[in-house]
Design a protein around this motif. Sequence first.
Motif, PDB file in Angstrom:
ATOM      1  N   GLY A 227       0.817  -1.214   0.000  1.00  0.00           N
ATOM      2  CA  GLY A 227       0.000   0.000   0.000  1.00  0.00           C
ATOM      3  C   GLY A 227       0.847   1.259   0.000  1.00  0.00           C
ATOM      4  O   GLY A 227       0.486   2.262  -0.645  1.00  0.00           O
ATOM      5  N   LEU A 228       1.964   1.236   0.700  1.00  0.00           N
ATOM      6  CA  LEU A 228       2.861   2.396   0.721  1.00  0.00           C
ATOM      7  C   LEU A 228       3.411   2.687  -0.671  1.00  0.00           C
ATOM      8  O   LEU A 228       3.469   3.844  -1.114  1.00  0.00           O
ATOM      9  N   VAL A 229       3.793   1.629  -1.390  1.00  0.00           N
ATOM     10  CA  VAL A 229       4.268   1.816  -2.769  1.00  0.00           C
ATOM     11  C   VAL A 229       3.157   2.416  -3.629  1.00  0.00           C
ATOM     12  O   VAL A 229       3.399   3.303  -4.451  1.00  0.00           O
ATOM     13  N   GLY A 230       1.937   1.927  -3.431  1.00  0.00           N
ATOM     14  CA  GLY A 230       0.807   2.459  -4.185  1.00  0.00           C
ATOM     15  C   GLY A 230       0.596   3.945  -3.950  1.00  0.00           C
ATOM     16  O   GLY A 230       0.267   4.695  -4.889  1.00  0.00           O
ATOM     17  N   ARG A 231       0.798   4.392  -2.739  1.00  0.00           N
ATOM     18  CA  ARG A 231       0.642   5.828  -2.445  1.00  0.00           C
ATOM     19  C   ARG A 231       1.645   6.653  -3.229  1.00  0.00           C
ATOM     20  O   ARG A 231       1.310   7.723  -3.759  1.00  0.00           O
TER      21      ARG A 231
END
Length: 246
Positions: A227-231
Amino acid sequence: MTQSGPAAGPAAAHGTDEAGGVDGVIARMRALQEELPPHDGVAAFNRVYLAVTLSVRRSLLDGLLPRPRSAAALAAVFAGRYPAAVDLAAAGEPVPACWRPLFRARHHTGVHPAQFALAGVNAHIGYDLALAVVDTARAHGCEPSALQGAFDRIGDVLVELEERIREDLVPGPDPLDVADPLTHLIAGWNMERARDAAWSAARLLWSMRRLPELAEEFTHRLDTGVGLVGRFLLTPLERRPVARTV
């Protein structure tokens, strides 16, 4: 899809049966493509992922995947996690952390369609694929290694998805211009590395199957990390015109 002549014997019918589990997911994605507004970020991912799922289905029909029953199960379980996340978001229910950036930013006018598409791919490969391998292996009573051939073939099709995103959604005559912020951002994410990481995560989760607390913690960390990469992939870069309604 039908065939005639000797080649359309038991093998062809068997392939059709194995592809059947993916058909419901394809129908759901086609319905989403009709329902979602064109500027919805989820629609950007849905369009390219539908094409890839159709390609996986053709591989099943043509008998190109090893261990066809388990391969079909893996393809269906994997593909089905995306519309399941869409349905959770539509119902106002919590979605996995890897999908939250896409659903939260889906109407942001400063995010390009290619970013939305890659954010969806990141969530689906980085988290969903690893869990799909484990769930399929558990359901079929086999080791993840028995699914590696199907995993690799599905991964090959997903590489085509990344290429489609770059070719279809990145604007301009020279998408390889490294000075362009969008090109720079997209170049920082790599399908091959994501696929390798998903396979490693699946093997680790499988090795933890008798350690449920550790497996749960690892799954949570994997989810939040993806999810952090997606942000970051959804960092606003421009303002797109808002569609006018008549």
